[in-house]
Each structure stands twice: as C-alpha cells, then as structure tokens.
Design a protein around this motif. Structure first.
Motif, short mmCIF file in Angstrom:
data_model
loop_
_atom_site.label_atom_id
_atom_site.label_comp_id
_atom_site.label_asym_id
_atom_site.label_seq_id
_atom_site.Cartn_x
_atom_site.Cartn_y
_atom_site.Cartn_z
N THR A 62 0.78 -1.23 0.00
CA THR A 62 0.00 0.00 0.00
C THR A 62 0.82 1.28 0.00
N ASP A 63 2.10 1.21 0.28
CA ASP A 63 2.90 2.42 0.51
C ASP A 63 4.15 2.43 -0.39
N PRO A 64 4.11 3.17 -1.51
CA PRO A 64 5.27 3.20 -2.41
C PRO A 64 6.55 3.68 -1.73
N GLY A 65 6.45 4.66 -0.84
CA GLY A 65 7.63 5.16 -0.13
C GLY A 65 8.26 4.08 0.73
N TYR A 66 7.43 3.32 1.41
CA TYR A 66 7.93 2.24 2.26
C TYR A 66 8.61 1.17 1.40
N ILE A 67 7.98 0.82 0.28
CA ILE A 67 8.56 -0.17 -0.63
C ILE A 67 9.91 0.33 -1.13
N GLY A 68 9.94 1.60 -1.56
CA GLY A 68 11.18 2.17 -2.08
C GLY A 68 12.33 2.10 -1.10
N GLU A 69 12.05 2.29 0.18
CA GLU A 69 13.09 2.29 1.19
C GLU A 69 13.43 0.90 1.74
N ASN A 70 12.45 -0.04 1.73
CA ASN A 70 12.64 -1.29 2.45
C ASN A 70 12.69 -2.56 1.61
N GLN A 74 17.28 -6.52 -4.98
CA GLN A 74 18.16 -7.58 -5.50
C GLN A 74 17.55 -8.97 -5.32
N SER A 75 16.42 -9.07 -4.62
CA SER A 75 15.86 -10.38 -4.27
C SER A 75 15.09 -11.05 -5.40
N VAL A 76 14.74 -10.31 -6.43
CA VAL A 76 13.98 -10.89 -7.55
C VAL A 76 14.59 -10.41 -8.87
N PRO A 77 14.55 -11.26 -9.90
CA PRO A 77 15.21 -10.92 -11.17
C PRO A 77 14.65 -9.66 -11.85
N PHE A 78 13.35 -9.41 -11.73
CA PHE A 78 12.77 -8.29 -12.46
C PHE A 78 13.07 -6.93 -11.86
N THR A 79 13.69 -6.88 -10.67
CA THR A 79 14.10 -5.59 -10.10
C THR A 79 15.59 -5.54 -9.79
N SER A 80 16.30 -6.63 -10.00
CA SER A 80 17.71 -6.68 -9.60
C SER A 80 18.59 -5.68 -10.36
N HIS A 81 18.14 -5.23 -11.52
CA HIS A 81 18.90 -4.26 -12.30
C HIS A 81 18.67 -2.81 -11.83
N MET A 82 17.67 -2.60 -10.99
CA MET A 82 17.30 -1.25 -10.56
C MET A 82 18.28 -0.73 -9.52
N THR A 83 18.92 0.38 -9.84
CA THR A 83 19.87 0.97 -8.90
C THR A 83 19.51 2.43 -8.58
N GLU A 84 18.85 3.10 -9.51
CA GLU A 84 18.50 4.52 -9.33
C GLU A 84 17.23 4.67 -8.50
N PHE A 85 17.24 5.65 -7.60
CA PHE A 85 16.09 5.91 -6.73
C PHE A 85 14.82 6.15 -7.53
N ASP A 86 14.89 6.98 -8.58
CA ASP A 86 13.69 7.29 -9.37
C ASP A 86 13.11 6.05 -10.03
N GLU A 87 13.96 5.16 -10.49
CA GLU A 87 13.50 3.92 -11.12
C GLU A 87 12.81 3.02 -10.09
N LYS A 88 13.38 2.93 -8.90
CA LYS A 88 12.78 2.13 -7.83
C LYS A 88 11.43 2.69 -7.41
N MET A 89 11.34 4.00 -7.31
CA MET A 89 10.07 4.62 -6.90
C MET A 89 9.00 4.48 -7.98
N ALA A 90 9.39 4.59 -9.24
CA ALA A 90 8.43 4.38 -10.33
C ALA A 90 7.87 2.96 -10.27
N PHE A 91 8.75 1.99 -10.04
CA PHE A 91 8.32 0.60 -9.89
C PHE A 91 7.33 0.49 -8.72
N ALA A 92 7.68 1.07 -7.58
CA ALA A 92 6.84 0.97 -6.38
C ALA A 92 5.47 1.60 -6.60
N ARG A 93 5.43 2.77 -7.24
CA ARG A 93 4.14 3.43 -7.50
C ARG A 93 3.25 2.59 -8.42
N LYS A 94 3.82 2.06 -9.49
CA LYS A 94 3.05 1.23 -10.42
C LYS A 94 2.60 -0.07 -9.76
#
Length: 120
Positions: A62-70, A74-94
């Motif tokens: 329910t909380d994109p900010g919490y997901i982005g920080e916590n 690296q635990s799953v293949p579809f996000t393991s390439h994400m290193t930039e904060f903006d990319e991680k937050m875009a993933f979390a919001r979607k």
C-alpha cells in the motif's frame, strides 16, 4: 476485494493461480502495469501465502515510499537491475497501483479456473 488480497488467497500454501492445474484468467478494461507473474513473485518475497492479512506488513502493498526504502530490489530478477532511486520509486508506485485495484474473484473448480474480474 483488492488484487493483492485475491492473489494471496491460498490453495494449500500457494498463491492463487500457482495451484496445480488451475488457470488464471483476467477481465479488465485498463491493463495492469505488470504481468501477474511479476506480481506473484513480488508478493512471494514480502507476504506469506495462506496467512491472514494482519500477519503481514501491508505497507509492502500500500505504501510506495515504504517499498522504495525497504524492499530488497536484489531479491527478484525483475528488479535486480534497478539501482537509481527514481527507477525504484516508479516501480513501487506502479506496483501499488496494480495491487490495489478492485476486482471480484470467481473460482470455477469444474474448469479449474480462477477468474479475476476488475471492476474499475
């Protein structure tokens, strides 16, 4: 019901749609941001299948900010390439947008099908 709730309803200890022999079908007007298999994999890393919702940290759905920080990206293949904060937050919001969509669930044992019918 919300999508994350329907995906975590269990048949034994597996997520809906992962149960042997059951097919997952969806009816929706607006497409999901992510394929249900990605949503399953994400939920599998942060929630326990078969558990009550009060036994899980629902901020992971329910909380994109919490997901982005916590979330361990690296635990799953579809996000393991994400290193930039903006990319991680875009993933979390979607992700949160997908997991919180409202739907009804029809289980058809005779067809071994689980239907997810989105109402938005």
């Amino acid at each position: 019901m919300k999508l994350y709730q329907s995906l975590t309803k269990s048949k034994s200890t597996k997520f809906a749609g992962q149960a042997t022999g059951y097919k997952l079908s969806t009816t929706l007007d607006k497409p999901l941001n992510y394929d249900p298999t990605i949503l399953y994999q994400y939920l599998d890393t942060v929630l326990k299948p078969g558990s009550r919702h009060d036994e899980n940290n629902l901020r992971y759905v329910t909380d994109p900010g919490y997901i982005g920080e916590n979330f361990n990206y690296q635990s799953v293949p579809f996000t393991s390439h994400m290193t930039e904060f903006d990319e991680k937050m875009a993933f979390a919001r979607k992700l949160v947008a997908d997991l919180n969509r409202h739907l009804s669930v029809n289980i058809k044992p005779e067809d071994e099908t689980i239907e997810l019918v989105f109402v938005d």
